[in-house]
Design a protein around this motif. Structure first.
Motif, short mmCIF file in Angstrom:
data_model
loop_
_atom_site.label_atom_id
_atom_site.label_comp_id
_atom_site.label_asym_id
_atom_site.label_seq_id
_atom_site.Cartn_x
_atom_site.Cartn_y
_atom_site.Cartn_z
N ASN A 233 1.31 -10.44 24.01
CA ASN A 233 2.17 -11.32 23.22
C ASN A 233 2.36 -10.77 21.82
O ASN A 233 1.40 -10.36 21.16
CB ASN A 233 1.53 -12.73 23.16
CG ASN A 233 2.31 -13.69 22.30
OD1 ASN A 233 2.17 -13.68 21.08
ND2 ASN A 233 3.13 -14.52 22.93
N GLU A 234 3.61 -10.73 21.32
CA GLU A 234 3.90 -10.09 20.03
C GLU A 234 3.17 -10.75 18.87
O GLU A 234 2.71 -10.07 17.95
CB GLU A 234 5.41 -10.10 19.78
CG GLU A 234 6.18 -9.16 20.70
CD GLU A 234 7.63 -9.02 20.29
OE1 GLU A 234 8.03 -9.62 19.27
OE2 GLU A 234 8.37 -8.30 20.99
N GLU A 235 3.07 -12.06 18.89
CA GLU A 235 2.38 -12.76 17.81
C GLU A 235 0.91 -12.37 17.77
O GLU A 235 0.32 -12.22 16.69
CB GLU A 235 2.53 -14.27 17.98
CG GLU A 235 1.94 -15.10 16.85
CD GLU A 235 2.61 -14.89 15.51
OE1 GLU A 235 1.95 -15.13 14.48
OE2 GLU A 235 3.79 -14.48 15.49
N ASP A 236 0.31 -12.20 18.95
CA ASP A 236 -1.08 -11.77 19.02
C ASP A 236 -1.21 -10.30 18.64
O ASP A 236 -2.15 -9.91 17.94
CB ASP A 236 -1.64 -11.99 20.43
CG ASP A 236 -1.74 -13.45 20.80
OD1 ASP A 236 -1.90 -14.28 19.90
OD2 ASP A 236 -1.66 -13.76 22.01
N LEU A 237 -0.28 -9.50 19.09
CA LEU A 237 -0.34 -8.05 18.86
C LEU A 237 -0.35 -7.70 17.38
O LEU A 237 -1.15 -6.87 16.94
CB LEU A 237 0.85 -7.37 19.56
CG LEU A 237 0.93 -5.84 19.45
CD1 LEU A 237 -0.31 -5.19 20.07
CD2 LEU A 237 2.20 -5.33 20.12
N GLN A 238 0.52 -8.34 16.61
CA GLN A 238 0.62 -7.98 15.19
C GLN A 238 -0.62 -8.34 14.39
O GLN A 238 -0.84 -7.84 13.30
CB GLN A 238 1.88 -8.62 14.57
CG GLN A 238 1.94 -10.14 14.62
CD GLN A 238 1.33 -10.84 13.44
OE1 GLN A 238 1.09 -10.23 12.40
NE2 GLN A 238 1.04 -12.13 13.59
N ARG A 239 -1.48 -9.21 14.96
CA ARG A 239 -2.69 -9.64 14.25
C ARG A 239 -3.80 -8.59 14.27
O ARG A 239 -4.74 -8.67 13.46
CB ARG A 239 -3.24 -10.92 14.87
CG ARG A 239 -2.41 -12.17 14.61
CD ARG A 239 -3.02 -13.37 15.32
NE ARG A 239 -2.25 -14.59 15.11
CZ ARG A 239 -2.46 -15.45 14.13
NH1 ARG A 239 -3.44 -15.23 13.28
NH2 ARG A 239 -1.72 -16.54 14.01
N TYR A 240 -3.73 -7.62 15.19
CA TYR A 240 -4.87 -6.71 15.34
C TYR A 240 -5.05 -5.75 14.16
O TYR A 240 -6.15 -5.23 13.96
CB TYR A 240 -4.76 -5.94 16.65
CG TYR A 240 -5.14 -6.80 17.84
CD1 TYR A 240 -6.46 -7.18 18.04
CD2 TYR A 240 -4.17 -7.24 18.75
CE1 TYR A 240 -6.82 -7.99 19.11
CE2 TYR A 240 -4.53 -8.05 19.83
CZ TYR A 240 -5.85 -8.42 20.00
OH TYR A 240 -6.20 -9.22 21.06
N CYS A 241 -4.00 -5.52 13.39
CA CYS A 241 -4.17 -4.74 12.16
C CYS A 241 -5.07 -5.52 11.21
O CYS A 241 -6.07 -5.00 10.71
CB CYS A 241 -2.81 -4.44 11.53
SG CYS A 241 -2.92 -3.60 9.93
N PHE A 242 -4.69 -6.79 10.96
CA PHE A 242 -5.52 -7.64 10.09
C PHE A 242 -6.92 -7.80 10.66
O PHE A 242 -7.91 -7.70 9.93
CB PHE A 242 -4.88 -9.02 9.93
CG PHE A 242 -5.83 -10.04 9.36
CD1 PHE A 242 -6.14 -10.05 8.01
CD2 PHE A 242 -6.46 -10.96 10.19
CE1 PHE A 242 -7.04 -10.97 7.49
CE2 PHE A 242 -7.36 -11.89 9.68
CZ PHE A 242 -7.65 -11.89 8.32
N SER A 243 -7.01 -8.08 11.96
CA SER A 243 -8.30 -8.37 12.58
C SER A 243 -9.29 -7.22 12.38
O SER A 243 -10.44 -7.44 12.01
CB SER A 243 -8.11 -8.64 14.07
OG SER A 243 -9.35 -8.90 14.70
N SER A 244 -8.85 -5.99 12.63
CA SER A 244 -9.76 -4.84 12.50
C SER A 244 -10.18 -4.66 11.04
O SER A 244 -11.37 -4.40 10.76
CB SER A 244 -9.08 -3.58 13.03
OG SER A 244 -7.84 -3.34 12.37
N ALA A 245 -9.24 -4.80 10.11
CA ALA A 245 -9.58 -4.65 8.69
C ALA A 245 -10.49 -5.78 8.21
O ALA A 245 -11.42 -5.56 7.43
CB ALA A 245 -8.29 -4.61 7.86
N TYR A 246 -10.23 -6.98 8.69
CA TYR A 246 -11.02 -8.15 8.30
C TYR A 246 -12.47 -8.02 8.80
O TYR A 246 -13.41 -8.34 8.07
CB TYR A 246 -10.39 -9.41 8.87
CG TYR A 246 -11.07 -10.70 8.47
CD1 TYR A 246 -11.17 -11.07 7.13
CD2 TYR A 246 -11.60 -11.56 9.44
CE1 TYR A 246 -11.78 -12.26 6.77
CE2 TYR A 246 -12.21 -12.75 9.08
CZ TYR A 246 -12.31 -13.10 7.73
OH TYR A 246 -12.91 -14.27 7.38
#
Length: 352
Positions: A233-246
């Motif tokens: 899902n695109e909404e979920d996909l775009q979060r992984y940049c933030f998630s890894s950095a966070y």
């Protein structure tokens, strides 16, 4: 089917999760120094729970007795620092941080280093605060995605350190919250695990592995990521940049876990036992019921004659062994329901 009724506090979630993890690993009921700490990253909050040898402030200290051991736990729930809420908070921080420069340029455009370049934000779906809206009802700022892992990590750390100047304890690694030095092995669950799994990392991966994967993901064009992860899902996909950095900002920059520290593992289950707080609640409830049964039996034994007393001791011993064996090997399934009328959680248990 049976029900366990719990008076649930936020701090309890971390304790029950710790019980579940150590029960599944077989370390519950053994040496406290050989237990495993638990780090949870949910959507709304994060939990930190582990055995600590430090003298803890009363509000963070929890004494838990299981078998012949007493475990002195540090446990705290970091409200509003779960992955989803933190992501929303960081976006508002990005909007307010560069507001002056954006106004001077007159275009109302803000840079977002936590989303891959090329992604288009739909600001109309955001529940922005009056501050983010610049005090204007019809003002709708624009976030321009420019994925950059290092900048995102720096912004996440700034958010995690917010309020640190108000710290009244010796250690405040996150905001003004007391967190002692982490001890022993650690299991990182929920969104820690889901993020590492998304990047194809093994459970024993180092934080440096996650950091490298996040750097590559954040630096990639959105269109290429869509093709590569077309099933996500695109909404979920775009979060992984933030998630890894966070995650790197939270575990390494804030809590001090080294990038190559082998003490930490990413998991959501041990074998086929889920690391869910509901399992911990079930284990503790069963232990409390067992202790009550033992107390009743001991009272009956002490009031009996010697022959009857011996027979009761034999029966009691067999019961203890049987109950312990069943608790150790059966694999329960759970469904957690919040009872609005009673104002508490109900854990539904089905034994397979």
């Amino acid at each position: 089917m049976s029900y366990i009724y719990l008076s649930f506090l936020w701090s309890d979630e971390g304790i029950y999760a710790w019980v579940a993890a150590n029960y599944a690993l077989g370390t519950l009921g053994g040496d406290p120094q050989k237990t495993v700490g638990i780090l949870e990253l949910g959507g709304a909050s994060a939990q930190v729970t582990f055995v600590s040898s430090e003298l803890l402030p009363p509000e963070f200290a929890h004494s838990l007795k299981y078998g012949k051991y007493t475990y002195n736990l540090y446990s705290h729930s970091l409200l509003h620092l779960g992955q989803n809420v933190a992501h929303d908070s960081l976006r508002e921080l990005l909007l307010s941080r560069d507001q002056t420069s954006a106004e001077s340029s007159g275009d109302g455009v803000f840079l977002d280093p936590c989303t891959p370049t090329g992604y288009t934000h739909n600001m109309g779906f955001w529940n922005l605060s009056p501050g983010a809206l610049n005090g204007k009802k019809n003002y709708l700022p624009t976030l321009h995605a420019r994925g950059n892992f290092s900048e995102c990590r720096t912004a996440a750390l700034k958010m995690l350190q917010k309020g640190k100047e108000k710290c009244s304890y010796q250690h405040c690694h996150i905001g003004n919250t007391f967190i002692p030095k982490l001890q022993g092995k650690l299991l990182a669950t929920e969104n820690f695990f889901y993020t590492s799994k998304f990047f194809g990392l093994p459970s024993e991966a180092f934080l440096s592995d996650l950091m490298l994967a996040g750097q590559q993901f954040c630096g990639e064009e959105w269109s290429k990521l869509q093709k590569k992860y077309h099933t996500v899902n695109e909404e979920d996909l775009q979060r992984y940049c933030f998630s890894s950095a966070y995650i790197v900002a939270l575990l390494h920059d804030s809590l001090g876990i080294a990038l190559d520290d082998g003490r930490i593992g990413f998991a959501n289950q041990v074998r086929d036992i889920p690391l869910d707080w509901a399992l911990g609640a079930f284990v503790m409830q069963n232990m409390a019921d067992l202790e009550k049964e033992h107390s009743d039996w001991i009272s009956a034994i002490l009031s009996s004659d010697s022959a009857t007393r011996f027979s009761l001791f034999i029966i009691l011993f067999i019961m203890i062994c049987t109950v312990w064996s069943v608790m150790k090997w059966r694999k329960p399934q759970f469904k957690t329901i919040y009872d609005l009328e009673k104002g508490r959680y109900i854990v539904t248990h089905v034994t397979r």
